[in-house]
Design an enzyme around this catalytic site. Structure first.
Site, PDB file in Angstrom:
ATOM      1  N   CYS A 188       0.822  -1.161   0.097  1.00 39.30           N
ATOM      2  CA  CYS A 188      -0.080   0.116  -0.074  1.00 39.30           C
ATOM      3  C   CYS A 188       1.043   1.180   0.116  1.00 39.30           C
ATOM      4  CB  CYS A 188      -0.891   0.029   0.957  1.00 39.30           C
ATOM      5  SG  CYS A 188      -2.000   1.482   1.514  1.00 39.30           S
ATOM      6  N   THR A 191       5.723  14.555  -1.799  1.00 42.20           N
ATOM      7  CA  THR A 191       6.828  14.430  -2.651  1.00 42.20           C
ATOM      8  C   THR A 191       6.407  13.462  -3.635  1.00 42.20           C
ATOM      9  OG1 THR A 191       8.101  12.621  -1.687  1.00 42.20           O
ATOM     10  CG2 THR A 191       8.010  14.824  -0.814  1.00 42.20           C
ATOM     11  N   HIS A 196       8.245  10.876  -4.251  1.00 46.20           N
ATOM     12  CA  HIS A 196       8.349   9.447  -3.866  1.00 46.20           C
ATOM     13  C   HIS A 196       7.358   8.511  -3.991  1.00 46.20           C
ATOM     14  CE1 HIS A 196      10.442   6.677  -1.239  1.00 46.20           C
ATOM     15  NE2 HIS A 196       9.248   6.130  -0.665  1.00 46.20           N
TER      16      HIS A 196
END
Length: 163
Positions: A88, A94, A96
């Site tokens: 998950c 960001t 990321h």
């Protein structure tokens, strides 16, 4: 399976599961966001138990990026008819999120293209925690259950087409 398909009343053939004699499944589950991944894992395990399958191995890795390595190890072992990747990723502030999602998606696709074992993608990629909760046993069912269904169907498919 898409949420929309799952919610649509259609042909019952979509939900008919074949029986796979001696089915063995490996599940690699990310520890990150464990409230969600744990619920997805439980959904998968409940479905396997309901269908009478007991030879299920669960291994944990730190996060979603590590799922590909775990799934590859399971697929390469020759012990499993199918492997499920459970993770998950929740969007943050960001980029990321994008890197992690891309890594897991491409890793799963690569394993499916290069291995003889189907690898099932059960990685939620959500904008917020509520979306994840809805898909891990909440308002939109449990995607772990759907991943277990896919594993059974794909293991059956792979046996049908194996040489």
């Amino acid at each position: 399976m898409s949420t929309q398909l799952n919610k649509t009343e259609g042909s019952s053939a979509l939900h008919t599961l074949p029986h796979v004699d001696g089915l063995t499944v490996g599940i690699v589950c990310a520890e990150w966001n464990d409230q969600i991944t744990g619920a997805l894992l439980q959904g998968a395990l409940d479905l396997f138990k309901q269908e009478g399958y007991e030879d299920i191995t669960v291994a944990h890795v730190p996060g979603t990026v590590e799922l590909t390595f775990g799934a590859a190890q399971m697929a390469h072992s020759g012990r499993y008819d199918a492997v499920i990747m459970i993770g998950c990723v929740i969007r943050g502030g960001t980029p990321h999120f994008d890197y992690v999602c891309e890594n897991a998606t491409h890793g799963c696709a690569y394993l499916n293209a290069t291995q003889d074992v189907p690898v099932i993608f059960c990685v939620l990629t959500c904008d917020d925690m509520q979306q994840a909760l809805d898909r891990a046993g909440g308002a939109l069912c449990n995607k772990g259950t759907e991943a277990a269904e896919a594993a059974i169907k794909m293991a059956h498919f792979a046996r049908h087409f194996s040489r």
